[in-house]
Write a protein that holds these residues in place. Sequence first.
Motif, PDB file in Angstrom:
ATOM      1  N   LEU A  12       0.844  -1.189   0.000  1.00  0.00           N
ATOM      2  CA  LEU A  12       0.000   0.000   0.000  1.00  0.00           C
ATOM      3  C   LEU A  12       0.881   1.242   0.000  1.00  0.00           C
ATOM      4  CD1 LEU A  12      -2.813  -0.852   2.591  1.00  0.00           C
ATOM      5  CD2 LEU A  12      -2.627  -1.454   0.177  1.00  0.00           C
ATOM      6  N   GLY A  13       0.780   2.042  -1.050  1.00  0.00           N
ATOM      7  CA  GLY A  13       1.579   3.250  -1.151  1.00  0.00           C
ATOM      8  C   GLY A  13       2.682   3.114  -2.176  1.00  0.00           C
ATOM      9  N   ALA A  17       9.315   4.253  -0.096  1.00  0.00           N
ATOM     10  CA  ALA A  17       9.235   3.006   0.674  1.00  0.00           C
ATOM     11  C   ALA A  17       8.505   1.934  -0.110  1.00  0.00           C
ATOM     12  CB  ALA A  17       8.534   3.254   2.013  1.00  0.00           C
ATOM     13  N   GLY A  18       7.326   2.255  -0.627  1.00  0.00           N
ATOM     14  CA  GLY A  18       6.538   1.272  -1.354  1.00  0.00           C
ATOM     15  C   GLY A  18       7.215   0.783  -2.619  1.00  0.00           C
ATOM     16  N   VAL A  35      -0.740  -0.955  -4.659  1.00  0.00           N
ATOM     17  CA  VAL A  35      -1.914  -0.081  -4.714  1.00  0.00           C
ATOM     18  C   VAL A  35      -1.409   1.341  -4.460  1.00  0.00           C
ATOM     19  CG1 VAL A  35      -4.177   0.446  -3.770  1.00  0.00           C
ATOM     20  CG2 VAL A  35      -3.406  -1.939  -3.911  1.00  0.00           C
ATOM     21  N   GLN A  36      -1.510   2.190  -5.480  1.00  0.00           N
ATOM     22  CA  GLN A  36      -0.806   3.468  -5.446  1.00  0.00           C
ATOM     23  C   GLN A  36      -1.416   4.507  -4.526  1.00  0.00           C
ATOM     24  OE1 GLN A  36      -0.643   3.663  -9.958  1.00  0.00           O
ATOM     25  NE2 GLN A  36       1.420   4.332  -9.453  1.00  0.00           N
ATOM     26  N   GLY A  37      -2.712   4.432  -4.262  1.00  0.00           N
ATOM     27  CA  GLY A  37      -3.319   5.379  -3.338  1.00  0.00           C
ATOM     28  C   GLY A  37      -3.634   6.719  -3.969  1.00  0.00           C
ATOM     29  N   LEU A 110       1.444  -8.302   3.652  1.00  0.00           N
ATOM     30  CA  LEU A 110       1.036  -6.921   3.417  1.00  0.00           C
ATOM     31  C   LEU A 110       2.129  -5.979   3.896  1.00  0.00           C
ATOM     32  CD1 LEU A 110      -1.144  -4.733   2.752  1.00  0.00           C
ATOM     33  CD2 LEU A 110      -1.941  -5.009   5.126  1.00  0.00           C
ATOM     34  N   ILE A 111       2.508  -5.040   3.040  1.00  0.00           N
ATOM     35  CA  ILE A 111       3.465  -3.993   3.413  1.00  0.00           C
ATOM     36  C   ILE A 111       2.732  -2.654   3.362  1.00  0.00           C
ATOM     37  CG2 ILE A 111       5.578  -2.771   2.793  1.00  0.00           C
ATOM     38  CD1 ILE A 111       6.664  -5.389   1.686  1.00  0.00           C
TER      39      ILE A 111
END
Length: 321
Positions: A12-13, A17-18, A35-37, A110-111
């Motif tokens: 997520l993000g 970091a992502g 998932v780019q947000g 999940l990260i």
Amino acid sequence: MTTSRHTRMLILGSGPAGLSAAIYGARAGMKPLVVQGMQPGGQLTITTDVENYPGFRDVIQGPWLMQEMQAQAEHVGAEMVWDQIVDVDLSRRPFRLTGDGGSVYTADTLIISTGAQAQWLHVEGEEALSGKGVSACATCDGFFYRGKKVVVIGGGNTAVEEALYLTNHSTDVTLIHRRDSLRAEKILQERLFAHPHIKVLWNKRVERFVGGGNPEGLVGVDLVDTVTGEASYVGIDGAFVAIGHKPSTELFAGKLPLDNGYLVVEKGGSKTAIPGVFAAGDVADQVYRQAVTAAGMGCMAALDAERFLAEAEFEAAQAAE
């Protein structure tokens, strides 16, 4: 019509970091889904000059750096998804997350790298002059104000630390605070008051950031005395808003331990309280909040996730035998 996707690694993000997690996860054969947000690329996409990211001799642009990181992640096998997660079920594996369009994502690991946003004053001129003299990160941008006159706005630890840091570059630093006392720790206050290059303006509220010149940049701030109502003006070259950060952790309140709103991870690692869930970057970093530290944490999270899954799959195979 809703869709359902499963992945061994869901990220997520899509900030440093992502995307770093995606690069390492893809190279480990995890085929991560990112998932780019709401803000693909994170805060660096609204940052112009970047001079402190390793590997680049000349100044680079924040949006360009994030485009290159995303291209690298996709090149090694990561997949980007334009979506915003609105619901999370971490009660069992695979974890179940739902996007705002109804799409469902299930994941073995999940990260969380949803980042944190600097809090702003929301006064006239602030947005227009952001990156043109107005900043929320002295560590990031202080170097550009060598020998210039700067102000820091705030009264907590962050503001005092930013003011002290800026004395590495400027001999004229002013802390502006809307009250008559600081909230910062006593030892930080003592260092601030003892520093010959820092002065404090008490009971002052920033009314407006003033632009000028061609091209336009910050030239001053309009202030209002919070006690007398008297208006004043201070001519400056740079202003640093230091009133705190807000980590993007609303989804995880009550589901994962938080500290001042930040996700809690084990010391020196990325593991959260739930096995298989990891956190990286500003969402779990109250101290540094730099692109390079976020990227390093993303690497750690991907390695931790890969090892976790390898161990889980080995134990499952042993149990089956």
